[in-house]
Scaffold this active site. Structure first.
Site, PDB file in Angstrom:
ATOM      1  N   ARG A   1      17.685  -5.513  13.656  1.00  0.00           N
ATOM      2  CA  ARG A   1      16.512  -5.963  14.073  1.00  0.00           C
ATOM      3  C   ARG A   1      15.410  -6.157  13.017  1.00  0.00           C
ATOM      4  O   ARG A   1      15.451  -5.207  12.253  1.00  0.00           O
ATOM      5  CB  ARG A   1      15.961  -5.090  15.430  1.00  0.00           C
ATOM      6  CG  ARG A   1      14.518  -5.790  15.893  1.00  0.00           C
ATOM      7  CD  ARG A   1      13.616  -5.008  16.014  1.00  0.00           C
ATOM      8  NE  ARG A   1      12.425  -5.515  16.639  1.00  0.00           N
ATOM      9  CZ  ARG A   1      11.071  -4.958  16.537  1.00  0.00           C
ATOM     10  NH1 ARG A   1      10.984  -3.511  16.189  1.00  0.00           N
ATOM     11  NH2 ARG A   1      10.300  -5.495  17.220  1.00  0.00           N
TER      12      ARG A   1
ATOM     13  N   HIS B   1       2.760   6.276  14.349  1.00  0.00           N
ATOM     14  CA  HIS B   1       1.575   6.105  13.218  1.00  0.00           C
ATOM     15  C   HIS B   1       0.728   4.986  13.936  1.00  0.00           C
ATOM     16  O   HIS B   1       0.901   4.281  14.775  1.00  0.00           O
ATOM     17  CB  HIS B   1       2.303   5.587  12.099  1.00  0.00           C
ATOM     18  CG  HIS B   1       2.832   3.979  12.201  1.00  0.00           C
ATOM     19  ND1 HIS B   1       3.906   3.780  12.958  1.00  0.00           N
ATOM     20  CD2 HIS B   1       2.410   2.908  11.914  1.00  0.00           C
ATOM     21  CE1 HIS B   1       4.183   2.530  12.972  1.00  0.00           C
ATOM     22  NE2 HIS B   1       3.068   2.017  12.320  1.00  0.00           N
TER      23      HIS B   1
ATOM     24  N   TYR C   1       0.799  -1.356   0.046  1.00  0.00           N
ATOM     25  CA  TYR C   1       0.077  -0.010   0.138  1.00  0.00           C
ATOM     26  C   TYR C   1       1.123   1.218   0.015  1.00  0.00           C
ATOM     27  O   TYR C   1       2.004   1.294   0.333  1.00  0.00           O
ATOM     28  CB  TYR C   1      -0.924   0.124   1.216  1.00  0.00           C
ATOM     29  CG  TYR C   1      -0.283   0.087   2.448  1.00  0.00           C
ATOM     30  CD1 TYR C   1      -0.246   1.218   3.319  1.00  0.00           C
ATOM     31  CD2 TYR C   1       0.156  -0.964   3.226  1.00  0.00           C
ATOM     32  CE1 TYR C   1       0.227   1.485   4.388  1.00  0.00           C
ATOM     33  CE2 TYR C   1       0.906  -0.917   4.616  1.00  0.00           C
ATOM     34  CZ  TYR C   1       0.682   0.376   5.133  1.00  0.00           C
ATOM     35  OH  TYR C   1       1.450   0.514   6.289  1.00  0.00           O
TER      36      TYR C   1
ATOM     37  N   ASP D   1      -1.657   1.946  12.153  1.00  0.00           N
ATOM     38  CA  ASP D   1      -1.720   1.069  11.017  1.00  0.00           C
ATOM     39  C   ASP D   1      -3.173   1.508  10.486  1.00  0.00           C
ATOM     40  O   ASP D   1      -4.218   1.622  11.092  1.00  0.00           O
ATOM     41  CB  ASP D   1      -1.743  -0.365  11.333  1.00  0.00           C
ATOM     42  CG  ASP D   1      -0.391  -0.838  11.605  1.00  0.00           C
ATOM     43  OD1 ASP D   1       0.262   0.063  12.371  1.00  0.00           O
ATOM     44  OD2 ASP D   1      -0.033  -1.836  11.234  1.00  0.00           O
TER      45      ASP D   1
ATOM     46  N   TYR E   1      15.565  -3.392  10.305  1.00  0.00           N
ATOM     47  CA  TYR E   1      16.136  -2.382  10.864  1.00  0.00           C
ATOM     48  C   TYR E   1      17.840  -2.330  11.090  1.00  0.00           C
ATOM     49  O   TYR E   1      18.165  -3.394  11.648  1.00  0.00           O
ATOM     50  CB  TYR E   1      15.625  -1.885  12.287  1.00  0.00           C
ATOM     51  CG  TYR E   1      14.186  -1.811  12.097  1.00  0.00           C
ATOM     52  CD1 TYR E   1      13.666  -0.352  11.929  1.00  0.00           C
ATOM     53  CD2 TYR E   1      13.134  -2.588  12.238  1.00  0.00           C
ATOM     54  CE1 TYR E   1      12.277   0.072  11.787  1.00  0.00           C
ATOM     55  CE2 TYR E   1      11.770  -2.316  12.441  1.00  0.00           C
ATOM     56  CZ  TYR E   1      11.494  -1.087  11.866  1.00  0.00           C
ATOM     57  OH  TYR E   1       9.910  -0.568  11.996  1.00  0.00           O
TER      58      TYR E   1
END
Length: 380
Positions: free
Chosen positions: A261, A188, A123, A190, A179
């Protein structure tokens, strides 16, 4: 004036208006003055004098919000060290395939210190959106990203189903976030109009933390204290629903990524989730008449690489495609200027356009043969 005890009128005026000290200079000949007190110091002193510390009501409110967040979080330690190592080797394979250009264009999204790999469904988000803000995210047309790898089903999803974390057939979207130390993802939620709940994530390579209710500031990057700090161990599963998923933001702070990570995020898209049309997607990426086959295989790899600038990592760019300033300027010029006045030394962002337009120009030159065309060809 001497009878009043003052030898200088300026001294008398200062004694009558002491509040002006610190706002103007001594005016010459006057008594030395202390430098003005910074506004934030005055504010701090006022708060200390008035005793304006967080009230019991505010503390209770913060504790209540933290309890609401906890009510929407479920954590399980499902994957052993051996299982983690096997899955981490598979993640390395994904990274290797992406570097070789073996995935579809919208499967891979690179950012400083953080790469995302979309499978099943992808998306648009962040600066990819034509209109910014929550609720503007759109799913890509079906088939624009690669299918979920079989190893994700076999090694991850199947175990979650066995432990009744998610029902069979729930997951149709898998995202791998990789990461590097110091990487982050800003606060944020989702997209509620895109994904069903719950949101399931599984962590690998190292321990980290998930923070709720933080605010980010940049240049330099600063992050406020979280409403809730949630440690996340390697091999652990985190399930978000309710208040934790919908009513408060979550993020990963740079200071919480001390080693590499990776996290696999498993979600289900809503049946009524808005989706980009194929026409709108192709028109925003390719010029009319461009053969999309030219973006496949090794050609696509060579062409797409210049899209990424190699500037110093900026955590603000976690959801922002890298476009060089010179590329932005070239795009503006190509829209505003007539065709015969456009620059021909295309920048890296428009590298693939150069080969396409150059071919067109050559064809037109052969048919037309006009002086204007010959002049333009000499400029190339």
């Amino acid at each position: 004036m001497a009878g009043s005890g003052y030898t200088d009128l300026r001294e008398k005026l200062k004694s009558m208006m002491p509040y002006r000290d610190g706002h103007k200079g001594s005016g010459g000949g006057g008594l030395p003055r202390e430098p003005p007190e910074p506004p934030y110091d005055r504010k701090r002193r006022h708060q200390e004098d008035s005793g304006s510390e967080p009230s019991d009501y505010e503390e209770q409110k913060e504790e209540e919000e933290a309890r609401k967040v906890k009510s929407g979080i479920r954590q399980l330690r499902l994957f052993s060290a051996e299982e983690c190592a096997k899955i981490e080797a598979r993640i390395e394979e994904v990274v290797s395939r992406a570097e070789k250009g073996l995935y579809k264009e919208h499967t891979v999204d690179r950012a400083p210190l953080r790469n995302k790999y979309f499978f099943g469904e992808g998306y648009t988000y962040g600066s990819q959106l034509q209109r910014r803000g929550p609720g503007q995210e759109r799913l890509y047309p079906r088939g624009e990203v690669d299918a979920i790898p079989e190893w994700v089903h076999d090694l991850v999803i199947r175990k979650l189903v066995e432990h009744r974390v998610i029902p069979e057939g729930f997951v149709n979207s898998a995202v791998i976030n990789d990461y590097q130390p110091g990487g982050c993802i800003v606060s944020h939620v989702d997209p509620i109009h895109i994904f069903e709940r719950p949101i399931v994530s599984v962590s690998f390579f190292s321990d980290s933390a998930l923070c709720f209710g933080c605010k980010f500031q940049f240049k330099p990057i600063r992050v406020s204290e979280p409403v809730l700090f949630l440690p996340v161990k390697r091999g652990s599963v985190t399930v978000l629903s309710g208040y934790a998923a919908d009513e408060i933001t979550h993020c990963i702070r740079p200071q919480d990524i001390k080693e590499r990570r990776a996290v696999i995020i498993l979600r289900k898209t809503r049946l009524d989730a808005p989706r980009l049309e194929t026409k709108s997607l192709s028109s925003s990426v390719l010029p009319p008449g461009y053969n999309s086959d030219r973006l496949s295989g090794s050609n696509r790899d060579q062409i797409l690489k210049p899209k990424r600038s190699h500037r110093k990592a900026d955590p603000d760019a976690a959801h922002r495609p890298r476009i060089l300033e010179m590329d932005k300027e070239e795009n503006r010029r190509s829209v505003l200027l007539p065709k015969h006045r456009r620059r021909s030394n295309f920048s890296s962002e428009n590298y693939w356009r150069r080969s396409y337009e150059y071919t067109e120009d050559c064809d037109e030159e052969e048919e037309d043969g006009s002086p204007a065309r010959k002049v333009k060809m000499r400029r190339h």
